[in-house]
Write a protein that holds these residues in place. Structure first.
Motif, PDB file in Angstrom:
ATOM      1  N   GLN A 129       0.845  -1.204   0.000  1.00  9.18           N
ATOM      2  CA  GLN A 129       0.000   0.000   0.000  1.00  9.18           C
ATOM      3  C   GLN A 129       0.875   1.247   0.000  1.00  9.18           C
ATOM      4  N   ASN A 130       0.513   2.208  -0.817  1.00  9.52           N
ATOM      5  CA  ASN A 130       1.303   3.438  -0.854  1.00  9.52           C
ATOM      6  C   ASN A 130       0.735   4.448   0.136  1.00  9.52           C
ATOM      7  N   PRO A 131       1.598   5.090   0.898  1.00 11.49           N
ATOM      8  CA  PRO A 131       1.092   6.124   1.819  1.00 11.49           C
ATOM      9  C   PRO A 131       0.349   7.217   1.048  1.00 11.49           C
ATOM     10  N   GLY A 168      -9.360  10.154   9.541  1.00 12.82           N
ATOM     11  CA  GLY A 168      -8.516   9.648   8.452  1.00 12.82           C
ATOM     12  C   GLY A 168      -8.347   8.141   8.490  1.00 12.82           C
ATOM     13  N   TYR A 169      -9.364   7.408   8.936  1.00 11.51           N
ATOM     14  CA  TYR A 169      -9.299   5.954   9.134  1.00 11.51           C
ATOM     15  C   TYR A 169      -9.316   5.150   7.839  1.00 11.51           C
ATOM     16  N   PHE A 170      -9.828   5.770   6.742  1.00  9.39           N
ATOM     17  CA  PHE A 170     -10.243   4.910   5.618  1.00  9.39           C
ATOM     18  C   PHE A 170      -9.134   4.238   4.806  1.00  9.39           C
ATOM     19  N   PRO A 171      -7.880   4.773   4.784  1.00 12.37           N
ATOM     20  CA  PRO A 171      -6.869   3.954   4.095  1.00 12.37           C
ATOM     21  C   PRO A 171      -6.682   2.584   4.764  1.00 12.37           C
ATOM     22  N   GLU A 173      -6.891  -0.946  -1.984  1.00 11.51           N
ATOM     23  CA  GLU A 173      -5.600  -0.367  -2.370  1.00 11.51           C
ATOM     24  C   GLU A 173      -4.488  -1.385  -2.510  1.00 11.51           C
ATOM     25  N   THR A 196      -8.423   4.834  -4.759  1.00 10.79           N
ATOM     26  CA  THR A 196      -8.648   5.299  -3.391  1.00 10.79           C
ATOM     27  C   THR A 196     -10.110   5.719  -3.253  1.00 10.79           C
ATOM     28  N   ARG A 197     -10.481   6.004  -2.044  1.00  9.36           N
ATOM     29  CA  ARG A 197     -11.886   6.313  -1.734  1.00  9.36           C
ATOM     30  C   ARG A 197     -12.236   7.746  -2.129  1.00  9.36           C
TER      31      ARG A 197
END
Ligand code: FES
Ligand code: FES
Lengths: 168, 765
Positions: free
Chosen positions: B191-193, B656-659, B667, B687-688
């Motif tokens: 996963q990319n930040p 900011g939980y969704f990643p 992702e 992404t979302r």
């Protein structure tokens, strides 16, 4: 020395007419130059950010003739004769008074790292110019192309919905 | 509950006006006179030798100022523990590895020069997976790393068993168990930040081997510590000035992959000019860092009441093309065992391997997210066997105050939990989410019709590094009643600079507008790591508080001489000092400090590793039975931050939980068979979007305010809560998807196709 008559374009940026010659010289706006490049590199208007450079993140959003526009995917020469509004243009240059959206973002901390924020605010601005009292779904739909990684979505939505309700 | 003047109340962020007006300058907005533009020519092969490289045409291009290849590169090396990755070498180790560095007068010239360089490669067989890396006949990537497995002996010699945990008697533990279950989970999302801002650096090397680096660096001192040595410089000869940082989430600590800094610095050294290197989005997505891939095999022995009698694990992480801070990622990650599955008998061994893929590195959840997924998957499947509700399990098996847990990172030994006790966050969260009502048992949906099936899940995580590392800050009181906090905290999103400012305003009882925080410039503040590992509020905040107390002590000692009273009899408010209870005996600071004078308070903090930041998340999701699409309907984060400092900023951190949930279902980088990332852009890396944001709620408890907090006290009891917001989402969604489909997934992201297959299989049963 030969003087040549160059083609030129005029963009009205934040209320000021800006004249650029068009051509291949370094000082000219090249036909392939994007609006984001012109704003950032020639006018030092760096609020609009180039993030994806592919029309997929909305960080570069400005308002061209009333429409939210991705400046990374718009050619400057296409904006000849048009009105370009950037985030810098929302602040009153004399009094420093902010647009109500900017003030609301400050008051409710509707941002984190702030990198997406210029694009988010301009997208919201363009929406409110047409639709001063959007529904939550209309707002989310308008912002669907604005990437935010920090997760400011909830706070932006709450802030804008509060603000537009208060005005109602 | 203590009443505070500023803490727990909303004030606009320090950066607020700059951010909403566009004045905030991020790396690519900086302008430095005489700056050259850099570009990097990158390898098209995952593993290859450079046979020939011809730069003559590029060099001849007007405006080109320097071209560096392995032939003329400085002998700099990156990588840990033994540096092994040359700045440039005749071997390239991943698609995107640097082959040549170019500096030119304009970006366009640099681009053109890059295209004029001719390179001839001899392709080698790359290693493209964790398994392949460990095969006996695998190519050996670096002589310093035999077998492609990183060696951490140097740390073991210092008494730090960073990558291993052995407690009790594992065999005896399994013998006591009622059920034993083993699960292997493969995390290969990488996963990319994906911060919105790609990394950007401006380096300025001056003649006496001193480099100034500006740009998007989120952790000032850490960045210096990890990168100065790579350029053969002592830390003191590297100055870091951080711009506004457009998101980091760990990726701009440059704690192991700081190559962008080294490239810009090498070009500046070669040209004698400032050099700016700004990655484009594709470079960012293929050459900066991703989350560490890993394979985790965990075996759990459990009693019928949920007691874990033994837990055994093998956890192997992928460093990618060179090895950096991965031992720390693993060491921090081991904490997930104590938080999720405490047991008297533990045996976990770990490994880090190299491959010919993009390097991995720091990303929010640093190791404990990855290990929480591995352990939760084994844990939930074991709980199913004894039919114990996972929330009830967390209530019973949580770390209570005084419980011992293994802390590999820094302590390498057992640490006593100082709190907070997670019981309340679990209970309050469960109550708000109506978990008891909605949880129908393992494998049971909450709702189903012919089109959709809905189910709930829960996830938990925690770490205890919020007080990590030494912190040093100074506070200067000026004669006009002003306060300057010298601190390298960076403006990168969470509002840590505001935390420092508010702690100082609170401690010195001055108007917030009178307190300023220095820029994140290593020349303006004492050396220290900066914002990393969620340490800002606790570690840096403690040092700021101590610096304020030191300054106040000096101030009161001076005023005590004026009033001939003991210093303890004094108090200060808004730049005035009075005898407590005697407002008539009041003097302004200037009376003690003197015109044109100032007082400097010094604050240090030595680091603490026993305070836990924990988070539980509840999720309800819906599966579309025709498409396999997962829609998250509702999500709730519950945590305890000790004491809220900035309510709105903290809320943002949890929002900011969704990643996290998207690592479970969406992702990931996708590689082709040659090791090329095929989705390095924001259209193909999914992404979302705003219209997919679920209904969401936060519960933020303040144990310090309630007084049930035990242990080393963080400043005003505050220790932050933001970083863990991603980790619980993956196990929560894995559980919910199991409840809906009857299939335990152990690879990610879980795709709609896999979900459809699982639903078909379930219907066929
Ligand atoms: S930079 Fe223009 S849309 Fe992303
Ligand atoms: S606030 Fe950081 S990306 Fe939106």
């Amino acid at each position: 020395m030969r003087t040549e008559q160059k083609e030129y374009i005029i963009l009205n940026v934040n209320g000021i007419d800006r004249k650029f010659t068009v051509g291949e010289d370094r000082t000219d706006v090249q036909p392939s130059e994007t609006l984001a490049e012109t704003l950032r590199n020639r006018l030092d208007l760096t609020a609009a950010k180039v993030s994806c450079d592919k029309g997929a993140c909305g960080c570069c959003t400005v308002i061209v003739d009333g429409e939210a526009t991705l400046s990374c995917s718009t050619l400057t020469v296409e904006c000849d004769g048009k009105h370009v509004l950037t985030l810098e243009g929302l602040e009153d240059p004399v009094t420093g008074e902010l647009d109500p959206i900017q003030q609301a973002f400050i008051d409710h901390t509707a941002f984190q790292c702030g990198y997406c924020t210029p694009g988010v605010i301009m997208t919201v601005k363009a929406l409110l110019m047409k639709n001063p009292h959007p529904t939550e779904n209309e707002l989310k739909e308008a912002l669907a192309g604005n990437y935010c990684r920090c997760g400011s979505h909830h706070q932006v939505i709450e802030t804008v919905m509060d603000m537009t309700r208060e005005e109602a | 509950m203590a009443e505070h003047r500023y803490l727990g109340k909303n004030q606009p962020r320090l950066a607020a006006r700059d951010i909403v007006t566009g004045r905030a300058r991020y790396a690519a907005d900086e302008k430095i006179a005489g700056m050259l533009w850099a570009k990097v020519l990158r390898s098209p092969y995952a593993y290859a030798k450079i046979i020939d490289i011809d730069t003559s045409k590029a060099e001849a291009l007007p405006g080109v100022k320097a071209i560096i290849t392995y032939k003329n590169a400085p002998h700099w090396k990156a990588g840990m523990i033994i540096p092994h990755k040359h700045l440039l070498s005749d071997t390239v180790y991943f698609i995107g590895d640097a082959v040549a560095l170019i500096a030119a007068e304009t970006e366009a010239i640099a681009d053109e020069a890059r295209d004029l360089i001719k390179v001839e490669y001899e392709e080698l067989d790359p290693i493209l997976s964790i398994e392949d890396s460990m095969k006996e006949d695998a190519p050996q990537l670096y002589p310093e790393i035999p077998g492609n497995v990183a060696d951490y002996e140097p740390f073991a010699n210092q008494g730090m068993a960073l990558t291993q945990e052995k407690v009790g008697d594992i065999e005896a533990g399994f013998a006591e168990a009622d059920v034993i279950h083993e699960v292997t989970t493969v995390l290969e999302n990488a996963q990319n930040p994906l911060p919105p801002e790609s990394p950007g650096i401006i380096a300025e090397w001056n003649g006496e081997d001193y480099v100034t680096v500006r740009g998007s660096m989120s952790s000032n001192g850490l960045c210096r510590m990890m990168n100065s040595g790579c350029m053969n410089l002592p830390i003191s000869k590297m100055r870091v000035i951080a711009s506004y940082v457009g998101g980091s989430y760990g990726s701009k600590h440059f704690s192991s992959n700081g190559l962008i800094i080294h490239y810009a610095a090498a070009l500046s050294k070669a040209t004698g000019k400032p050099v700016g290197l700004f990655y484009d989005r594709e470079e960012h997505l293929t050459c900066q860092t991703t989350r560490m891939n890993s394979i985790g095999k965990y075996k759990i022995g459990m009693k019928k009441d949920g007691t874990i009698t033994a837990i055994q694990g093998e956890w192997t992480g992928e460093a990618g093309a060179f090895n950096g801070e991965h031992y720390m990622i693993i060491a921090v990650g081991l904490i997930s065992q104590g938080v999720l599955a405490q047991s008297k008998n533990v045996d976990i061994s770990t490994k880090i391997v190299l491959t010919n893929r993009q390097t991995s590195g720091a990303f929010r959840g640093y190791g404990y997210l990855e290990n929480a997924i591995h352990i939760s998957n084994a844990l939930y499947q074991t709980l199913e066997k004894i039919d114990l509700d996972p929330v009830e399990y967390f209530r019973r098996n949580r770390l209570k105050v005084g419980d011992e847990f293994y802390h590999a990172y820094m302590c390498s030994g057992m640490v006593k939990a100082a709190g907070p006790d997670a019981l309340e966050m679990i209970n309050k969260g469960a109550e708000k989410f109506r978990w008891d009502e909605r949880w129908k048992g393992f494998g049971v949906p909450t709702y189903e019709d012919e089109n959709v099936v809905r189910a709930v899940g829960v996830g938990f995580c925690g770490q205890s590094d919020v007080g990590e590392q030494l912190a040093n800050e100074n506070v200067n009181l000026t004669f006009d009643g002003g306060v300057t906090v010298s601190c390298v905290a960076t403006e990168f999103g969470p509002g840590t600079r505001d935390v420092m400012r508010k702690i100082a305003a609170e401690a010195l009882n001055v108007d917030l507008s009178m307190v300023r925080v220095t820029d994140s410039d290593s020349m303006a503040a004492p050396y220290e790591w900066g914002s990393t590992g969620s340490r800002s509020t606790y570690a840096m905040g403690t040092a700021v508080l101590k610096a304020c107390e030191d300054a106040k002590r000096q101030l009161f000692e001076r005023v005590a001489q004026i009033f001939h009273c003991p210093p303890e009899a004094l108090e200060t408010k808004d730049g005035m000092v009075s005898i407590i209870g005697h407002p008539e005996a009041t003097v302004p600071w200037i009376a003690a400090i003197g015109f044109n004078g100032s007082i400097t308070g010094v604050g240090n903090f030595g680091g603490e590793y026993n305070v836990l930041v924990q988070q539980v998340q509840f999720i309800e999701m819906e599966l579309d039975k025709k498409t396999g699409k997962v829609t998250v309907l509702e999500q709730l984060c519950s945590t305890d931050c000790g004491q809220i400092v900035n309510p709105d900023a903290l809320k943002g951190q949890l929002d900011g939980y969704f990643p996290g949930i998207d690592m479970a279902i969406r992702e990931g980088m996708i590689w082709d068979k040659d090791g090329r990332i095929v989705n390095p852009n924001m259209i193909d890396y999914k992404t979302r979007t705003w219209n997919e944001i679920p209904k969401h709620e936060n519960i933020i408890l303040e144990s310090a305010a309630d007084g049930n907090y035990v242990g080393t006290k963080p400043p005003y009891g505050a220790f932050g809560a933001g970083e863990p917001s991603l980790a619980p989402g993956i196990p929560a969604l894995t559980l919910a998807i199991y409840n809906a489909t009857g299939k335990w997934f152990t690879t990610y992201p879980i795709t709609p196709k896999e979900i459809l297959d699982a639903l078909r299989e379930k219907e066929g049963r």
